[in-house]
Design a protein around this motif. Structure first.
Motif, PDB file in Angstrom:
ATOM      1  N   ASN A  21       0.833  -1.208   0.000  1.00 48.80           N
ATOM      2  CA  ASN A  21       0.000   0.000   0.000  1.00 48.80           C
ATOM      3  C   ASN A  21       0.864   1.253   0.000  1.00 48.80           C
ATOM      4  O   ASN A  21       0.574   2.223  -0.721  1.00 48.80           O
ATOM      5  CB  ASN A  21      -0.917   0.015   1.226  1.00 48.80           C
ATOM      6  CG  ASN A  21      -2.170  -0.793   1.023  1.00 48.80           C
ATOM      7  OD1 ASN A  21      -2.584  -1.065  -0.095  1.00 48.80           O
ATOM      8  ND2 ASN A  21      -2.809  -1.196   2.111  1.00 48.80           N
ATOM      9  N   PHE A  67      -4.607   0.329  -9.580  1.00 50.57           N
ATOM     10  CA  PHE A  67      -5.880  -0.067  -8.979  1.00 50.57           C
ATOM     11  C   PHE A  67      -5.953  -1.576  -8.795  1.00 50.57           C
ATOM     12  O   PHE A  67      -6.347  -2.067  -7.729  1.00 50.57           O
ATOM     13  CB  PHE A  67      -7.041   0.409  -9.850  1.00 50.57           C
ATOM     14  CG  PHE A  67      -8.344  -0.279  -9.537  1.00 50.57           C
ATOM     15  CD1 PHE A  67      -9.063   0.036  -8.395  1.00 50.57           C
ATOM     16  CD2 PHE A  67      -8.848  -1.270 -10.383  1.00 50.57           C
ATOM     17  CE1 PHE A  67     -10.251  -0.605  -8.099  1.00 50.57           C
ATOM     18  CE2 PHE A  67     -10.032  -1.914 -10.096  1.00 50.57           C
ATOM     19  CZ  PHE A  67     -10.741  -1.581  -8.950  1.00 50.57           C
ATOM     20  N   TRP A  68      -5.575  -2.342  -9.835  1.00 48.63           N
ATOM     21  CA  TRP A  68      -5.669  -3.800  -9.732  1.00 48.63           C
ATOM     22  C   TRP A  68      -4.713  -4.337  -8.683  1.00 48.63           C
ATOM     23  O   TRP A  68      -5.039  -5.294  -7.966  1.00 48.63           O
ATOM     24  CB  TRP A  68      -5.407  -4.442 -11.089  1.00 48.63           C
ATOM     25  CG  TRP A  68      -6.472  -4.148 -12.096  1.00 48.63           C
ATOM     26  CD1 TRP A  68      -6.355  -3.424 -13.247  1.00 48.63           C
ATOM     27  CD2 TRP A  68      -7.854  -4.538 -12.018  1.00 48.63           C
ATOM     28  NE1 TRP A  68      -7.564  -3.339 -13.890  1.00 48.63           N
ATOM     29  CE2 TRP A  68      -8.494  -4.010 -13.163  1.00 48.63           C
ATOM     30  CE3 TRP A  68      -8.595  -5.269 -11.103  1.00 48.63           C
ATOM     31  CZ2 TRP A  68      -9.852  -4.204 -13.409  1.00 48.63           C
ATOM     32  CZ3 TRP A  68      -9.947  -5.465 -11.335  1.00 48.63           C
ATOM     33  CH2 TRP A  68     -10.562  -4.946 -12.479  1.00 48.63           C
ATOM     34  N   LEU A  71      -6.356  -3.470  -5.356  1.00 48.12           N
ATOM     35  CA  LEU A  71      -7.544  -4.290  -5.135  1.00 48.12           C
ATOM     36  C   LEU A  71      -7.148  -5.690  -4.670  1.00 48.12           C
ATOM     37  O   LEU A  71      -7.706  -6.210  -3.692  1.00 48.12           O
ATOM     38  CB  LEU A  71      -8.367  -4.382  -6.416  1.00 48.12           C
ATOM     39  CG  LEU A  71      -9.655  -5.225  -6.325  1.00 48.12           C
ATOM     40  CD1 LEU A  71     -10.610  -4.641  -5.295  1.00 48.12           C
ATOM     41  CD2 LEU A  71     -10.324  -5.318  -7.697  1.00 48.12           C
ATOM     42  N   GLY A  74      -5.786  -5.392  -1.181  1.00 49.65           N
ATOM     43  CA  GLY A  74      -6.857  -5.163  -0.219  1.00 49.65           C
ATOM     44  C   GLY A  74      -7.652  -6.421   0.072  1.00 49.65           C
ATOM     45  O   GLY A  74      -8.023  -6.688   1.225  1.00 49.65           O
ATOM     46  N   LEU A  75      -7.917  -7.220  -0.961  1.00 47.77           N
ATOM     47  CA  LEU A  75      -8.663  -8.475  -0.766  1.00 47.77           C
ATOM     48  C   LEU A  75      -7.863  -9.456   0.090  1.00 47.77           C
ATOM     49  O   LEU A  75      -8.426 -10.135   0.957  1.00 47.77           O
ATOM     50  CB  LEU A  75      -9.001  -9.094  -2.119  1.00 47.77           C
ATOM     51  CG  LEU A  75     -10.077  -8.376  -2.937  1.00 47.77           C
ATOM     52  CD1 LEU A  75     -10.227  -9.017  -4.311  1.00 47.77           C
ATOM     53  CD2 LEU A  75     -11.424  -8.387  -2.205  1.00 47.77           C
ATOM     54  N   VAL A 134     -13.479   0.485   0.589  1.00 47.78           N
ATOM     55  CA  VAL A 134     -14.574  -0.167  -0.151  1.00 47.78           C
ATOM     56  C   VAL A 134     -15.319   0.860  -0.989  1.00 47.78           C
ATOM     57  O   VAL A 134     -15.646   0.623  -2.161  1.00 47.78           O
ATOM     58  CB  VAL A 134     -15.533  -0.876   0.826  1.00 47.78           C
ATOM     59  CG1 VAL A 134     -16.767  -1.398   0.081  1.00 47.78           C
ATOM     60  CG2 VAL A 134     -14.827  -2.028   1.533  1.00 47.78           C
ATOM     61  N   VAL A 137     -13.371   2.017  -4.105  1.00 45.63           N
ATOM     62  CA  VAL A 137     -13.357   0.997  -5.153  1.00 45.63           C
ATOM     63  C   VAL A 137     -14.688   0.985  -5.903  1.00 45.63           C
ATOM     64  O   VAL A 137     -14.725   0.985  -7.139  1.00 45.63           O
ATOM     65  CB  VAL A 137     -13.067  -0.395  -4.554  1.00 45.63           C
ATOM     66  CG1 VAL A 137     -13.358  -1.495  -5.585  1.00 45.63           C
ATOM     67  CG2 VAL A 137     -11.613  -0.486  -4.100  1.00 45.63           C
TER      68      VAL A 137
END
Length: 208
Positions: A21, A67-68, A71, A74-75, A134, A137
């Protein structure tokens, strides 16, 4: 007799996602500012030196690429936090009374800090930034694909409103980052454990 030992403070999944991050967020902010400058929401723009991409197409390419990464990161963090007990163990319990007490202590600069233990204000901030993550996104997807994801865009009030939601969610994350960095500067001993995972702890050796 008091002795020192090294105690595990941050497990490796937390450290890994944290530093990913830290590397990706500046790219996300700077490319986002370049995209914002192409169609400002407010009567100001960001200076060119603070943007990334060189032009709108380049900025969008950077924004989507990062972003990917964010993401996926984050997941991984969410799944780890849920299934390892990290969220339950470190971010709970949380109550209005505890938040008020710790906030008042923080304002008076009397809030203590114990490595590996989050106070109520910190717990609230972490829950808040998770919600903002969240939201940013969802709003970003609605802006990117407003036709294909028209249901999501409608849920956020339409394309134009989704842009404002995205902007303020990112601003909230930015504010969290600023506060986070300020706390690291004020309490620098919190940084090494985020790198090594462990910190020195003073304990009383009753057998001595």
């Amino acid at each position: 007799m008091t002795t020192s030992r090294r105690r595990l403070v941050h497990r490796w999944p937390v450290r890994l996602t944290h530093w990913l991050n830290a590397l990706a967020m500046p790219c996300m902010f700077m490319s986002g500012w370049a995209i914002y400058n192409a169609s400002p929401l407010f009567p100001f723009t960001f200076p060119a030196w603070a943007t990334l991409g060189g032009w709108l197409g380049g900025a969008i390419a950077w924004h989507l690429a990062v972003f990917w990464l964010l993401l996926a990161n984050g997941l991984i963090y969410l799944l780890y936090g849920l299934f390892s007990g990290h969220f339950r163990r470190d971010f709970l319990p949380l109550s209005p009374r505890a938040i008020g007490r710790d906030f008042a202590a923080a304002v008076r600069l009397r809030l203590g800090h114990h490595l590996g233990t989050y106070n109520a204000v910190q717990r609230l901030l972490y829950w808040g930034v998770l919600v903002l993550g969240v939201l940013v996104v969802l709003s970003g997807l609605a802006i990117w694909k407003p036709v294909q994801l028209q249901g999501l865009a409608a849920l956020l009030g339409g394309f134009d409103t989704a842009r404002y939601v995205h902007f303020f969610a990112m601003a909230g994350i930015g504010a969290f980052v600023v506060v986070h960095l300020a706390l690291v500067i004020l309490v620098p001993r919190t940084l090494p454990p985020m790198i090594t995972g462990r910190a020195h702890e003073e304990v009383n050796d009753e057998s001595a």
